[in-house]
Write a protein that holds these residues in place. Sequence first.
Motif, PDB file in Angstrom:
ATOM      1  N   CYS A 135       0.833  -1.199   0.000  1.00  0.00           N
ATOM      2  CA  CYS A 135       0.000   0.000   0.000  1.00  0.00           C
ATOM      3  C   CYS A 135       0.868   1.249   0.000  1.00  0.00           C
ATOM      4  O   CYS A 135       2.079   1.184   0.016  1.00  0.00           O
ATOM      5  CB  CYS A 135      -0.922  -0.007   1.210  1.00  0.00           C
ATOM      6  SG  CYS A 135      -2.070  -1.397   1.208  1.00  0.00           S
ATOM      7  N   GLY A 136       0.208   2.402   0.041  1.00  0.00           N
ATOM      8  CA  GLY A 136       0.930   3.657   0.027  1.00  0.00           C
ATOM      9  C   GLY A 136       0.910   4.245  -1.363  1.00  0.00           C
ATOM     10  O   GLY A 136      -0.032   4.051  -2.121  1.00  0.00           O
ATOM     11  N   SER A 137       1.945   4.988  -1.700  1.00  0.00           N
ATOM     12  CA  SER A 137       2.028   5.608  -3.016  1.00  0.00           C
ATOM     13  C   SER A 137       3.422   5.405  -3.583  1.00  0.00           C
ATOM     14  O   SER A 137       4.315   4.900  -2.906  1.00  0.00           O
ATOM     15  CB  SER A 137       1.701   7.101  -2.908  1.00  0.00           C
ATOM     16  OG  SER A 137       2.623   7.741  -2.033  1.00  0.00           O
ATOM     17  N   GLY A 138       3.583   5.815  -4.835  1.00  0.00           N
ATOM     18  CA  GLY A 138       4.879   5.650  -5.482  1.00  0.00           C
ATOM     19  C   GLY A 138       4.934   4.373  -6.299  1.00  0.00           C
ATOM     20  O   GLY A 138       4.015   3.546  -6.277  1.00  0.00           O
ATOM     21  N   PRO A 187       0.138  -2.183 -10.728  1.00  0.00           N
ATOM     22  CA  PRO A 187      -0.714  -2.133  -9.530  1.00  0.00           C
ATOM     23  C   PRO A 187      -2.183  -2.398  -9.856  1.00  0.00           C
ATOM     24  O   PRO A 187      -2.577  -2.444 -11.021  1.00  0.00           O
ATOM     25  CB  PRO A 187      -0.515  -0.700  -9.040  1.00  0.00           C
ATOM     26  CG  PRO A 187      -0.282   0.078 -10.303  1.00  0.00           C
ATOM     27  CD  PRO A 187       0.506  -0.840 -11.199  1.00  0.00           C
ATOM     28  N   SER A 196      -5.424   2.021  -7.426  1.00  0.00           N
ATOM     29  CA  SER A 196      -4.387   2.089  -6.399  1.00  0.00           C
ATOM     30  C   SER A 196      -3.594   3.384  -6.518  1.00  0.00           C
ATOM     31  O   SER A 196      -3.485   3.980  -7.588  1.00  0.00           O
ATOM     32  CB  SER A 196      -3.441   0.892  -6.544  1.00  0.00           C
ATOM     33  OG  SER A 196      -2.302   1.038  -5.717  1.00  0.00           O
ATOM     34  N   LYS A 197      -3.037   3.823  -5.393  1.00  0.00           N
ATOM     35  CA  LYS A 197      -2.170   5.001  -5.409  1.00  0.00           C
ATOM     36  C   LYS A 197      -0.767   4.647  -5.891  1.00  0.00           C
ATOM     37  O   LYS A 197       0.044   5.532  -6.146  1.00  0.00           O
ATOM     38  CB  LYS A 197      -2.098   5.622  -4.014  1.00  0.00           C
ATOM     39  CG  LYS A 197      -3.416   6.221  -3.535  1.00  0.00           C
ATOM     40  CD  LYS A 197      -3.253   6.850  -2.164  1.00  0.00           C
ATOM     41  CE  LYS A 197      -4.566   7.458  -1.683  1.00  0.00           C
ATOM     42  NZ  LYS A 197      -4.434   8.076  -0.339  1.00  0.00           N
ATOM     43  N   ARG A 198      -0.503   3.362  -5.974  1.00  0.00           N
ATOM     44  CA  ARG A 198       0.797   2.931  -6.466  1.00  0.00           C
ATOM     45  C   ARG A 198       0.845   3.045  -7.979  1.00  0.00           C
ATOM     46  O   ARG A 198      -0.179   3.025  -8.667  1.00  0.00           O
ATOM     47  CB  ARG A 198       1.082   1.473  -6.059  1.00  0.00           C
ATOM     48  CG  ARG A 198       1.007   1.192  -4.578  1.00  0.00           C
ATOM     49  CD  ARG A 198       1.993   2.022  -3.772  1.00  0.00           C
ATOM     50  NE  ARG A 198       3.378   1.765  -4.122  1.00  0.00           N
ATOM     51  CZ  ARG A 198       4.132   0.838  -3.538  1.00  0.00           C
ATOM     52  NH1 ARG A 198       3.627   0.079  -2.577  1.00  0.00           N
ATOM     53  NH2 ARG A 198       5.389   0.682  -3.888  1.00  0.00           N
ATOM     54  N   THR A 199       2.028   3.168  -8.532  1.00  0.00           N
ATOM     55  CA  THR A 199       2.223   3.216  -9.983  1.00  0.00           C
ATOM     56  C   THR A 199       3.069   2.024 -10.410  1.00  0.00           C
ATOM     57  O   THR A 199       3.677   1.348  -9.569  1.00  0.00           O
ATOM     58  CB  THR A 199       2.917   4.523 -10.403  1.00  0.00           C
ATOM     59  OG1 THR A 199       4.173   4.632  -9.703  1.00  0.00           O
ATOM     60  CG2 THR A 199       2.045   5.726 -10.072  1.00  0.00           C
TER      61      THR A 199
END
Length: 270
Positions: A26-29, A113, A117-120
């Motif tokens: 999870c998270g971003s980036g 992802p 999702s905030k992930r890329t």
Amino acid sequence: MKKKSFSWYFLILVLCIGVLTTFSGCGSGPLNAPKDFTIDSKGAFSFKGVSGANMYRIDVYLTKYISNGTISKDAQIACTANVAQSKGTVKGTASSVKALPYGNYTAVITSVPKSGSKRTKSEAVFSSAFTRSGSLSVPAISVTKNNWGATIKLTDDACKNYLEKEGAYSFKYQVFSDEACTKMVTEGTFGKDITHNPNAAPGPNAINYNNASVDFAVAEGQATSYWVKCMAVGNTELKVTDSEWSKAVKVDIDGKKPENNSPFGPPAGQ
């Protein structure tokens, strides 16, 4: 009481570790990139999966479009394979690779992802180059009389086959004045850069493929019947071998001078 407090702290610690492990994706980036990616000329691949990925995408390009870890802007994807999420070592086969024309290729894999999702997606990981090789098929040709001799032309089906399945290189032709093909009159090459012509006008005379024909001329008074053979030329570097010679195709020419009063027509090639 101390033992109970210690037990509660220990339980909370275990739960926290579990939560962190579960949501490590999870998270971003960008996601982490797959590791140890390999693929061969039959499409068999292997890599180490990562946490948080929904799937993995493998894109295959002609190696000429890749330089120093960068994909050229005008590069076209030769084929693609999507691989379901899995951790540990992932193995499988991208069957579309086996259908690629002969040539040098490089594959690129990324972690993808989940939607929303905030992930890329991860950075691209490049495979080592691999080569699709084999033997070229015998070219199918037509030979028709023209104003100065005759035109040798690959059939549309032959062009389609070379471009989509084997790769287009070049073709040799030989012209003989006897049916046994022992008395050669002329020879040459053509078709080095065959391309599909999507804007061809419809009709029996449509030029659906560019650079797929060549003209040969004969001097006045030469024999009126000729036999033409053709072969596809391979590529030593890519380990693509020549085809066999085609069966001879007969063409009858009247042997008269062309209208421009020259014994030969314009330069060979199209």
